[in-house]
Design a protein around this motif. Structure first.
Motif, mmCIF file in Angstrom:
data_model
loop_
_atom_site.group_PDB
_atom_site.id
_atom_site.type_symbol
_atom_site.label_atom_id
_atom_site.label_comp_id
_atom_site.label_asym_id
_atom_site.label_seq_id
_atom_site.Cartn_x
_atom_site.Cartn_y
_atom_site.Cartn_z
ATOM 1 N N PRO A 69 0.841 -1.194 0.000
ATOM 2 C CA PRO A 69 0.000 0.000 0.000
ATOM 3 C C PRO A 69 0.881 1.250 0.000
ATOM 4 C CG PRO A 69 0.051 -0.986 2.180
ATOM 5 C CD PRO A 69 0.789 -1.918 1.276
ATOM 6 N N LEU A 70 0.397 2.304 -0.643
ATOM 7 C CA LEU A 70 1.182 3.541 -0.678
ATOM 8 C C LEU A 70 1.195 4.209 0.688
ATOM 9 C CD1 LEU A 70 0.974 3.152 -3.739
ATOM 10 C CD2 LEU A 70 0.665 5.624 -3.922
ATOM 11 N N LEU B 266 5.580 10.383 -11.624
ATOM 12 C CA LEU B 266 5.826 8.948 -11.675
ATOM 13 C C LEU B 266 7.330 8.659 -11.581
ATOM 14 C CD1 LEU B 266 4.087 6.456 -11.927
ATOM 15 C CD2 LEU B 266 4.193 6.680 -14.414
ATOM 16 N N ALA B 267 8.105 9.455 -12.266
ATOM 17 C CA ALA B 267 9.556 9.263 -12.230
ATOM 18 C C ALA B 267 10.089 9.507 -10.822
ATOM 19 C CB ALA B 267 10.240 10.201 -13.226
ATOM 20 N N GLN B 268 9.541 10.512 -10.191
ATOM 21 C CA GLN B 268 10.012 10.885 -8.867
ATOM 22 C C GLN B 268 9.634 9.840 -7.819
ATOM 23 O OE1 GLN B 268 9.284 15.119 -8.091
ATOM 24 N NE2 GLN B 268 8.837 14.537 -5.975
ATOM 25 N N LEU B 269 8.411 9.373 -7.880
ATOM 26 C CA LEU B 269 7.943 8.415 -6.886
ATOM 27 C C LEU B 269 8.620 7.058 -7.030
ATOM 28 C CD1 LEU B 269 4.080 9.048 -6.771
ATOM 29 C CD2 LEU B 269 5.770 9.624 -5.030
ATOM 30 N N ILE C 44 4.519 -1.414 -8.715
ATOM 31 C CA ILE C 44 3.169 -1.726 -9.201
ATOM 32 C C ILE C 44 2.142 -0.860 -8.487
ATOM 33 C CG2 ILE C 44 1.388 -3.520 -9.245
ATOM 34 C CD1 ILE C 44 3.706 -5.552 -9.633
ATOM 35 N N ALA C 45 2.297 -0.733 -7.173
ATOM 36 C CA ALA C 45 1.339 0.070 -6.407
ATOM 37 C C ALA C 45 1.352 1.513 -6.886
ATOM 38 C CB ALA C 45 1.679 0.001 -4.925
ATOM 39 N N THR C 46 2.537 2.058 -7.087
ATOM 40 C CA THR C 46 2.631 3.459 -7.489
ATOM 41 C C THR C 46 2.046 3.683 -8.881
ATOM 42 O OG1 THR C 46 4.686 3.585 -6.217
ATOM 43 C CG2 THR C 46 4.201 5.405 -7.706
#
Lengths: 339, 339
Positions: free
Chosen positions: B84-85, B114-117, B322-324
């Motif tokens: 989970p995030l 997305l790149a950052q996370l 996958i979650a992100t």
DNA sequence: TCTTGGCACTCGACTGTAGCGAGTGCCAGT
DNA sequence: ACTGGCACTCGCTACAGTCGAGTGCCAAGA
């Protein structure tokens, strides 16, 4: 101390050899490969002077010499002549750019072409909105309280925004608003629009005033205040040529810098038609200390609407790169002039 | 041979440790860090079996074990649960995406987020034209024989093309043509337009037929035949994390592949809302043998209008990634639904 | 039959040493 | 002012030796 002609010849030879071989160049191999007419010992003396003056340096004692940023600067300013493009390159440029279907296409093709020809990282700025004029404004209702405004510029750029309206408006009101905005703004430079937009609000029919205000706010905010500049990038894979010898081993800071549009714009967003060469620290970007940037402005005819350029190791073939950048800019200008 | 539960536990532990440390993991450190309840010797026996079955391998004799692509595959399919995030991540997503002003902005923010996370390379496909419907078509005269046609899609995408007309047309004719095309095409899916465009030509007034043909040719050619798909990319600098240990030392092939839009589209251009994980060879791209790709579709509500995903070393934290990816896709969908 | 401790073995990583060679700086001679 | 000679520097490579993490195998125990 003034450098005599032979010392300059030595510097030129060092730059050329180092660019070609990527290895520190010594006095012996220098006299072998160039007709300097003197012995290695003499060259060594000259080198010592050049080093004292900061044009070259030794990576370590008992190694050959490598040009410094200052050495490249002198080379570019006084020692190099622009290489004419080969016929093959000219043909490549023409072939690459014909058949472009819209502005996006032109920009993408250009940036790829530039990357391919120079074998370096290429950057192309989209025609700047600030230097464009409004050709047409289109208002498209999305719902009764939302409007999409599409601005078409004379440079071919198309920008859109969604406007939230304070009160619902109907189709005929949209038509009125559309006519009014076009009458007021068409043909004017974006930088000159603020007073015109204000006039628009003043002259609008009372029932349309709130909508006009919302619209003009969006227009000013997005198209004038924060300049919506865009850039295209290609050829990052070329950074890996020369197997990590350039860039002291890490591509990281360079890739990071390349992701910042602000940085790219600062580097290649030229206003003048002049070709600029920034070497090493001259980029004024920490992450790009080990790179050089060759950039120039482009536009249809003499006016400049944007910039383009390439980024590579300070050890790059400046004469060839400068020639290519200029040629591509010229062709793109012609391309744009046709529209 | 069936793998019993403990062998699967061992595999899971190996994957987790290797992802965390980036170093081959040995039997001793494994039992130290995980409560496996058995001795190193037992683990060694299990490892021997896992190696025989192709789930792990030794970089060299006397080194620890490393998961193979097959091992990662099994891990993803059966051994991992989606993480989970964290609340911080959720907040980051929300903060990042609010305030986006147009589609370009949404896509750019998303790809950076997305790149950052994930700390990997992120790719976001623009909403596919093939799955969009026409909201409005605008015709803007550039000269008497050139027309710019601007198509606004319901997904927010705006595409423009220049049409060369066989004969000059005047303002009122443009108006007629504009009304006609909008009546015919508005609201229909792009994929369904060909017969409608044909009908457009058939029904046009005789004096407008040549212009209509030119217009419809451009429309069909550019908007339907060659699907004008676009992608945004960010985070290439993340490839340099792990200092060249991943990707067997050369980023070159990967950077090259990332420059090919066709390849990116093939990898993340999902049609289904399912999250896909491609590991190593499963990417079916030679240059991307040493990478994995996690991708999913996104769209407002249940319909999918485009794909997004990330690319990283096969040694990546699959559960977190996958979650992100899923979470970001969901937020983008909500974002689009608002327009 | 599965698990475990013990043991010999492998092999990469690291360290220290030595020789090589490209290249330099300096100096005396022309 | 240029040149040849010479001693010196120092990075690079090869080689040998040591260390240690990790393995495979085996015999004994549960």
């Amino acid at each position: 101390m003034a450098l005599d002609d032979r010392k300059l010849d030595v510097l030129r030879a060092i730059v050329e050899d180092y660019v070609a071989t990527q290895e520190p160049v010594g006095s012996k191999s220098l006299v072998e490969r160039h007709q300097l007419g003197v012995s290695p010992a003499t060259v060594r003396n000259d080198m010592a002077v050049l080093e004292e003056e900061g044009y070259i340096r030794q990576p370590h004692t008992s190694a050959g010499r490598v040009p410094t940023d200052r050495g490249y600067r002198l080379f570019v300013d006084r020692l190099s002549t622009v290489k004419p493009l080969s016929p093959a390159e000219r043909r490549a440029i023409e072939r690459f750019l014909v058949g472009a279907v819209d502005l996006d296409d032109v920009v993408h093709r250009t940036v790829r072409l530039l990357a391919q020809l120079t074998r370096q990282v290429a950057v192309v700025q989209y025609p700047s909105l600030a230097r464009s004029t409004v050709r047409h404004l289109e208002l498209v209702p999305i719902s009764t309280t939302r409007l999409m405004v599409v601005m078409i510029a004379n440079t071919g750029r198309v920008e859109q925004r969604v406007v939230d309206l304070p009160a619902p408006i109907d189709e005929s009101q949209v038509t009125t608003l559309r006519r009014l905005t076009n009458e007021k703004l068409c043909g004017s430079k974006l930088a000159d629009t603020p007073p015109l937009v204000q006039a628009l609000v003043d002259e609008s029919a009372p029932e349309l005033t709130p909508a006009t205000i919302a619209l003009s706010t969006v227009l000013l905010e997005t198209l004038v205040e924060r300049h919506e500049e865009r850039v295209a990038l290609a050829g990052t894979a070329n950074l890996t040529r020369g197997g990590l010898l350039d860039f002291q081993g890490s591509l990281r800071p360079i890739l990071e810098a390349l992701e910042e549009e602000v940085i790219l714009l600062k580097l290649i967003g030229e206003v003048e038609p002049i070709t600029r060469v920034r070497i090493g620290d001259e980029t004024e970007i920490d992450n790009l200390r080990s790179t050089s940037i060759v950039s120039t402005g482009y536009g249809p005819g003499v006016t400049i609407v944007g910039g383009l350029g390439v980024l590579g190791p300070t050890r790059m073939d400046y004469p060839a790169t400068i020639a290519t950048v200029r040629a591509v800019a010229r062709y793109v200008g012609e391309m744009l002039a046709q529209n």
